[in-house]
Design a protein around this motif. Structure first.
Motif, PDB file in Angstrom:
ATOM      1  N   HIS A   1       0.786  -1.233   0.000  1.00  0.00           N
ATOM      2  CA  HIS A   1       0.000   0.000   0.000  1.00  0.00           C
ATOM      3  C   HIS A   1       0.825   1.294   0.000  1.00  0.00           C
ATOM      4  N   GLY A   2       2.141   1.169   0.183  1.00  0.00           N
ATOM      5  CA  GLY A   2       2.959   2.360   0.356  1.00  0.00           C
ATOM      6  C   GLY A   2       2.881   3.348  -0.794  1.00  0.00           C
ATOM      7  N   ARG A   3       3.029   2.887  -2.023  1.00  0.00           N
ATOM      8  CA  ARG A   3       3.046   3.792  -3.176  1.00  0.00           C
ATOM      9  C   ARG A   3       1.722   4.552  -3.314  1.00  0.00           C
ATOM     10  N   GLU A   4       0.606   3.863  -3.032  1.00  0.00           N
ATOM     11  CA  GLU A   4      -0.707   4.489  -3.190  1.00  0.00           C
ATOM     12  C   GLU A   4      -1.070   5.380  -2.004  1.00  0.00           C
ATOM     13  N   LEU A   5      -0.833   4.899  -0.791  1.00  0.00           N
ATOM     14  CA  LEU A   5      -1.384   5.574   0.382  1.00  0.00           C
ATOM     15  C   LEU A   5      -0.447   6.586   1.046  1.00  0.00           C
ATOM     16  N   ALA A   6       0.854   6.414   0.919  1.00  0.00           N
ATOM     17  CA  ALA A   6       1.777   7.335   1.587  1.00  0.00           C
ATOM     18  C   ALA A   6       1.523   8.795   1.195  1.00  0.00           C
ATOM     19  N   PRO A   7       1.357   9.107  -0.104  1.00  0.00           N
ATOM     20  CA  PRO A   7       1.076  10.511  -0.458  1.00  0.00           C
ATOM     21  C   PRO A   7      -0.262  10.998   0.101  1.00  0.00           C
ATOM     22  N   LYS A   8      -1.250  10.098   0.184  1.00  0.00           N
ATOM     23  CA  LYS A   8      -2.555  10.482   0.716  1.00  0.00           C
ATOM     24  C   LYS A   8      -2.473  10.795   2.208  1.00  0.00           C
ATOM     25  N   VAL A   9      -1.700   9.998   2.933  1.00  0.00           N
ATOM     26  CA  VAL A   9      -1.531  10.232   4.367  1.00  0.00           C
ATOM     27  C   VAL A   9      -0.927  11.608   4.602  1.00  0.00           C
ATOM     28  N   THR A  10       0.156  11.903   3.872  1.00  0.00           N
ATOM     29  CA  THR A  10       0.815  13.201   4.012  1.00  0.00           C
ATOM     30  C   THR A  10      -0.120  14.343   3.640  1.00  0.00           C
ATOM     31  N   GLU A  11      -0.851  14.176   2.551  1.00  0.00           N
ATOM     32  CA  GLU A  11      -1.774  15.226   2.085  1.00  0.00           C
ATOM     33  C   GLU A  11      -2.869  15.507   3.112  1.00  0.00           C
ATOM     34  N   LEU A  12      -3.433  14.462   3.692  1.00  0.00           N
ATOM     35  CA  LEU A  12      -4.530  14.639   4.646  1.00  0.00           C
ATOM     36  C   LEU A  12      -4.048  15.278   5.948  1.00  0.00           C
ATOM     37  N   PHE A  13      -2.903  14.864   6.450  1.00  0.00           N
ATOM     38  CA  PHE A  13      -2.376  15.479   7.670  1.00  0.00           C
ATOM     39  C   PHE A  13      -1.982  16.934   7.415  1.00  0.00           C
ATOM     40  N   ASP A  14      -1.442  17.220   6.225  1.00  0.00           N
ATOM     41  CA  ASP A  14      -1.115  18.606   5.875  1.00  0.00           C
ATOM     42  C   ASP A  14      -2.382  19.453   5.778  1.00  0.00           C
ATOM     43  N   LYS A  15      -3.431  18.886   5.192  1.00  0.00           N
ATOM     44  CA  LYS A  15      -4.697  19.615   5.063  1.00  0.00           C
ATOM     45  C   LYS A  15      -5.304  19.891   6.432  1.00  0.00           C
ATOM     46  N   ALA A  16      -5.265  18.888   7.306  1.00  0.00           N
ATOM     47  CA  ALA A  16      -5.804  19.051   8.660  1.00  0.00           C
ATOM     48  C   ALA A  16      -5.051  20.140   9.416  1.00  0.00           C
ATOM     49  N   THR A  17      -3.733  20.168   9.258  1.00  0.00           N
ATOM     50  CA  THR A  17      -2.919  21.169   9.943  1.00  0.00           C
ATOM     51  C   THR A  17      -3.147  22.556   9.361  1.00  0.00           C
ATOM     52  N   ALA A  18      -3.334  22.640   8.050  1.00  0.00           N
ATOM     53  CA  ALA A  18      -3.592  23.938   7.415  1.00  0.00           C
ATOM     54  C   ALA A  18      -4.927  24.519   7.877  1.00  0.00           C
ATOM     55  N   LEU A  19      -5.926  23.665   8.047  1.00  0.00           N
ATOM     56  CA  LEU A  19      -7.241  24.128   8.491  1.00  0.00           C
ATOM     57  C   LEU A  19      -7.215  24.621   9.925  1.00  0.00           C
ATOM     58  N   TYR A  20      -6.472  23.928  10.781  1.00  0.00           N
ATOM     59  CA  TYR A  20      -6.377  24.316  12.192  1.00  0.00           C
ATOM     60  C   TYR A  20      -4.952  24.043  12.666  1.00  0.00           C
ATOM     61  N   PRO A  21      -4.059  25.020  12.515  1.00  0.00           N
ATOM     62  CA  PRO A  21      -2.635  24.812  12.788  1.00  0.00           C
ATOM     63  C   PRO A  21      -2.330  24.369  14.210  1.00  0.00           C
ATOM     64  N   GLU A  22      -3.224  24.636  15.156  1.00  0.00           N
ATOM     65  CA  GLU A  22      -2.966  24.260  16.546  1.00  0.00           C
ATOM     66  C   GLU A  22      -3.583  22.914  16.915  1.00  0.00           C
ATOM     67  N   ASN A  23      -4.009  22.156  15.927  1.00  0.00           N
ATOM     68  CA  ASN A  23      -4.498  20.799  16.187  1.00  0.00           C
ATOM     69  C   ASN A  23      -3.297  19.875  16.336  1.00  0.00           C
ATOM     70  N   PRO A  24      -3.065  19.323  17.523  1.00  0.00           N
ATOM     71  CA  PRO A  24      -1.862  18.499  17.729  1.00  0.00           C
ATOM     72  C   PRO A  24      -1.941  17.115  17.109  1.00  0.00           C
ATOM     73  N   ARG A  25      -3.156  16.614  16.840  1.00  0.00           N
ATOM     74  CA  ARG A  25      -3.288  15.231  16.391  1.00  0.00           C
ATOM     75  C   ARG A  25      -2.675  14.980  15.009  1.00  0.00           C
ATOM     76  N   PRO A  26      -2.955  15.794  13.988  1.00  0.00           N
ATOM     77  CA  PRO A  26      -2.298  15.532  12.699  1.00  0.00           C
ATOM     78  C   PRO A  26      -0.793  15.749  12.760  1.00  0.00           C
ATOM     79  N   ILE A  27      -0.339  16.662  13.629  1.00  0.00           N
ATOM     80  CA  ILE A  27       1.097  16.914  13.748  1.00  0.00           C
ATOM     81  C   ILE A  27       1.796  15.696  14.329  1.00  0.00           C
TER      82      ILE A  27
END
Length: 235
Positions: free
Chosen positions: A138-164
């Motif tokens: 699953h690495g090739r398919e999901l690794a970019p998605k994981v990074t994208e989603l955590f980056d999006k979560a942090t961009a929406l609320y920078p002080e959310n510690p969970r995606p960080i």
């Protein structure tokens, strides 16, 4: 990467507080609070497939009664725990499919950026769970998605510690998998800072706070060698 499965099962801590998408009266709030609190306490005592499944089934009945952001949020979270604990691939796949079917509805129900950040974090977490189970597949398919989603979560609320904190563990696992260097401490320390800030400002209703204890443990293990050496010497 498989160690992530074990690591992320630790440190499940919750505090309750979040603004409701649907206005509930006091009796309804008490019932919702009581049910979710009871589920979380049971999971903290016994983080097993049986407890996760029972909590999921209970929340499935609850969301039909209270079409509410908090109940939907915890239902998604409990489904992740089912996926992580399931020994049978069919059980994990069914929970995964159910999570994906519910995700868009809960995202649409999320009103604030803070809510959306938490929901995107859960989707990143469920992809991380799938990736950790078989990184070669699953690495090739999901690794970019994981990074994208955590980056999006942090961009929406920078002080959310969970995606960080989750992204820090993900990047650390990827670095070990590819035999590369990664300094996990800066992100863990930032997440810990925001966990501490939120601990002092818990005024909302049913807002999640899981991950704080695990982040602190990871800092001790990875970033605080002098404390570890001191403790070892004393023993």
């Amino acid at each position: 990467m498989q160690n992530i499965l074990i690591i992320l099962m630790l440190g499940i801590g919750f505090h309750f507080g979040f603004a409701q998408s649907t206005e509930l009266n006091d009796v309804q709030k008490r019932e919702l609070d009581s049910v979710i609190t009871d589920c979380v306490k049971k999971i903290e005592l016994d983080n097993s497939i049986e407890t996760a499944t029972a909590s999921t089934q209970l929340l499935e009945r609850l969301v039909r009664k209270y079409d509410d952001w908090s109940s939907h949020y915890y239902l998604l979270y409990f489904k992740i725990l089912v996926i992580r604990n399931a020994k049978a691939s069919e059980v994990a796949q069914n929970a995964y499919n159910s999570f994906m079917v519910s995700f868009d509805k809960v995202l649409k129900q999320s009103v604030t950026d803070r809510q959306k950040s938490e929901i995107y974090t859960l989707k990143g977490f469920v992809y991380l769970t799938a990736l950790s189970s078989d990184p070669i597949k699953h690495g090739r398919e999901l690794a970019p998605k994981v990074t994208e989603l955590f980056d999006k979560a942090t961009a929406l609320y920078p002080e959310n510690p969970r995606p960080i904190y989750l992204n820090a563990l993900f990047q650390q696992g990827m670095s070990k998998f590819f035999n590369k260097n990664y300094n996990v401490c800066s992100d863990l320390l930032l997440a810990n800072k925001y966990f501490a800030m939120q601990a002092n400002l818990r005024t909302d209703y049913l807002y999640p706070a899981w991950g704080a204890e695990h982040t602190a443990n990871e800092i001790f293990d990875n970033c605080n060698c002098q404390v570890k050496e001191s403790s070892t010497t004393k023993n």
